[in-house]
Design a protein around this motif. Structure first.
Motif, short mmCIF file in Angstrom:
data_model
loop_
_atom_site.label_atom_id
_atom_site.label_comp_id
_atom_site.label_asym_id
_atom_site.label_seq_id
_atom_site.Cartn_x
_atom_site.Cartn_y
_atom_site.Cartn_z
N ASN A 30 3.15 -4.18 -6.68
CA ASN A 30 3.79 -4.20 -5.37
C ASN A 30 5.03 -3.30 -5.31
OD1 ASN A 30 1.98 -6.12 -4.27
ND2 ASN A 30 3.09 -7.78 -5.29
N PRO A 32 4.97 0.10 1.63
CA PRO A 32 3.86 0.25 2.57
C PRO A 32 4.08 1.47 3.45
CG PRO A 32 5.29 -1.53 3.27
CD PRO A 32 5.77 -1.11 1.91
N SER A 70 -3.10 -0.41 -1.01
CA SER A 70 -3.14 -1.84 -0.69
C SER A 70 -2.49 -2.19 0.64
CB SER A 70 -2.46 -2.64 -1.81
OG SER A 70 -1.11 -2.21 -1.96
N ASP A 71 -1.52 -1.41 1.09
CA ASP A 71 -0.77 -1.81 2.29
C ASP A 71 -0.46 -0.58 3.15
OD1 ASP A 71 0.72 -3.05 4.21
OD2 ASP A 71 2.26 -3.82 2.86
N GLU A 127 -6.16 -2.59 10.65
CA GLU A 127 -5.06 -1.69 10.27
C GLU A 127 -5.00 -0.43 11.14
OE1 GLU A 127 -8.48 -0.84 7.31
OE2 GLU A 127 -7.71 -2.48 8.55
N LYS A 136 5.60 0.00 9.11
CA LYS A 136 5.81 0.10 7.66
C LYS A 136 7.09 0.86 7.33
CE LYS A 136 1.75 -1.84 7.27
NZ LYS A 136 1.59 -3.26 6.89
#
Length: 536
Positions: free
Chosen positions: A63, A67, A94-95, A146, A170
């Motif tokens: 993580n 993002p 992932s983001d 998304e 983001k």
């Protein structure tokens, strides 16, 4: 005719003291870029060795990455829009979210998006820190949560990007042209810069040419060269300027350009400086220079990076007229940015930017077309009048043509030794050939486009011009084929003038080389020998 010759002779006499200025200019330009290419090559190899030893794959799944919102402005992009958005949605990360900004398209761009991605309307954002044209509606996809699509009034690319920044949720924003395709792992490669270094505000990746490549399921499956002369010439250009040139400036911590087709920015930093300017055609370069200036003036630590491994594939013009409009616009954008931030020029307060990068881009890139155009004009007129000597001819050709060839061939060689994106020996042989051809005819035409762009900037022209797209999809049909044939025929007469220049300059160079060789006794004067034998 006598009067014309007299005027030309006066021009030659007036410019005669500037002979060494012309030769010196070409030496500085080509030797500087050769140095940048060499620096870039060793810098790239160093980075490649580092990542072979320190595998960051484990971090890719953590993580630690911020993002990102991918912003894709779209104006009349019905040819590419579905394929482009699908490719963005397939990225390995992932983001992230994709924000497509329909900038008042007059074609079927919005309808295609509505139908294909099953869009439904959502509430408009309330917090809009950057000004832009009014938003009509905001949509989200029922298939891909998304994906957001913003429908707004037309305001230009910069205005569309500002809209996207406001809508983005983001920490980072990635700007990409709607006619481009990102490689699936591009975010993993690009965003490692934000993890490895603190205070990174912008990162650029390499833009490569998709023309001629095999594209399946919106992914470049096989890399190949464009089929056209212009496409292959631009491939060499992109290797030299977009890859090794920018890696070199990154090494010198003086990067001023991140391509508008592909770059990632810290959203907070962009909002702080006011977003993109909508009254310039060089909004991408201007934003980067403004970020530099903003943080330098405040004494805050920051960095702007360029990474050569993250790849964005884009379609380039294969028409002389369209390419000319594009290069004209690039030159106007460069001039506008330089003049807006002329305070930085030769100002030690801005470090290497003020003392190295800004002077180079101001005096060489911006004003260079003036020197080049007068240099080529002086050279050709002197040849016409017969007032030249072998020494000047040899030095001018060496500085303006042969060093340019060495630069382009060196770029191709470094590409092969570092990335090897072009898999076959035939690809490399073709690129090497076009590295030579680029400097004979095409460079002189390119100089004219840049010179005209500078003149248009002085006149206040801020138009984008029409950019024709043929599409990056590998699928085709009879109607599209016939359409392209008709377009090729209609453009034939318009392109003849360019081919006359290409072949004309090539012939002049060949004749001059033969003249110098014969004049210095390196090869025999066969023509005179035959005339002598025949008693003529």
């Amino acid at each position: 005719m006598a009067e014309i010759k007299e005027i030309l002779q006066q021009f030659v006499n007036f410019m005669d003291p500037a002979e060494w200025v012309f030769i010196g200019y070409f030496l500085v330009v080509n030797l500087t870029y050769i140095m940048l290419v060499i620096i870039s090559f060793f810098y790239i190899r160093q980075q490649q060795n580092y990542y072979q030893v320190f595998n960051l794959k484990g971090l890719f799944n953590s993580n630690l990455y911020k993002p990102v919102s991918i912003l894709s402005p779209a104006y009349n992009e019905e040819v590419n829009i579905i394929a482009s958005v699908e490719a963005l949605l397939q990225l390995h990360f992932s983001d992230f979210e994709v924000v497509v900004i329909n900038d008042g398209s007059t074609d079927s761009t919005l309808k295609l998006l509505l139908d294909y991605f099953e869009l439904y309307e959502i509430d408009k954002p309330v917090d809009l820190p950057i000004e832009h044209k009014p938003i009509k509606k905001v949509y989200r996809s029922a298939i891909y949560p998304e994906l957001k699509v913003v429908d707004k009034e037309n305001g230009g690319k910069a205005d569309a990007l500002n809209t996207g920044i406001n809508v983005a949720s983001k920490d980072l924003v990635c700007s990409i042209d709607a006619d481009s395709i990102l490689e699936p792992d591009v975010l993993l490669k690009l965003l490692k810069a934000f993890m490895e270094e603190e205070n990174v505000v912008a990162v650029g990746g390499i833009v490569r040419i998709a023309n001629g490549c095999t594209i399946e399921d919106n992914i470049v499956k096989k890399v190949d060269l464009p089929k056209s002369y212009l496409g292959r010439i631009q491939t060499v250009e992109y290797l030299r300027s977009f890859l090794f040139g920018r890696v070199g400036w990154d090494y010198l911590d003086s990067l001023l350009i991140i391509s508008g087709a592909f770059g990632v920015f810290d959203k907070k930093a962009v909002v702080e400086v006011g977003g993109y300017l909508d009254d310039t055609v060089g909004e991408d370069m201007e934003l980067v220079v403004r970020l530099h200036r903003y943080f330098k003036e405040r004494g805050e630590k920051y960095s702007v990076r360029f990474l050569p491994e993250p790849v964005c594939w884009t379609e380039v013009p294969e028409s002389w007229s369209v390419l000319g409009r594009q290069r004209n616009r690039w030159q106007r954008g460069l001039a506008d940015t330089m003049m807006r931030h002329k305070k930085m020029l030769l100002n030690p307060k801005y470090g290497r930017l003020g003392m190295l990068a800004m002077p180079y881009f101001f005096f060489i890139e911006m004003l260079g077309p003036v020197v080049e155009l007068f240099g080529f004009a002086y050279f050709l007129i002197a040849l016409f009048l017969g007032g030249f000597n072998s020494t000047f001819v040899l030095l001018f050709l060496t500085a303006s043509v042969f060093l340019g060839m060495v630069l382009s061939v060196t770029s191709v060689l470094c590409e092969e030794l570092s990335f090897r994106r072009y898999p076959t020996l035939g690809n490399i042989a073709n690129l090497t050939l076009y590295a030579f051809l680029e400097n004979v005819g095409y460079r002189q035409i390119h100089t004219w486009w840049r010179f005209k762009g500078l003149v248009d900037y002085v006149k206040g022209d801020k138009g984008w011009g029409v950019m024709t797209r043929t599409g990056l999809t590998s699928k085709t049909n009879v109607n599209k084929g016939l359409k392209r044939i008709k377009e090729s025929v209609s453009n034939l007469l318009g392109s003849l003038k360019y081919w006359v220049v290409v072949y004309g300059v090539t012939l002049i160079v060949i004749v001059l080389i033969l003249h110098v060789l014969i004049d210095n006794g390196i090869i025999p004067d066969v023509y005179s020998m035959i005339r002598s034998e025949l008693g003529i």
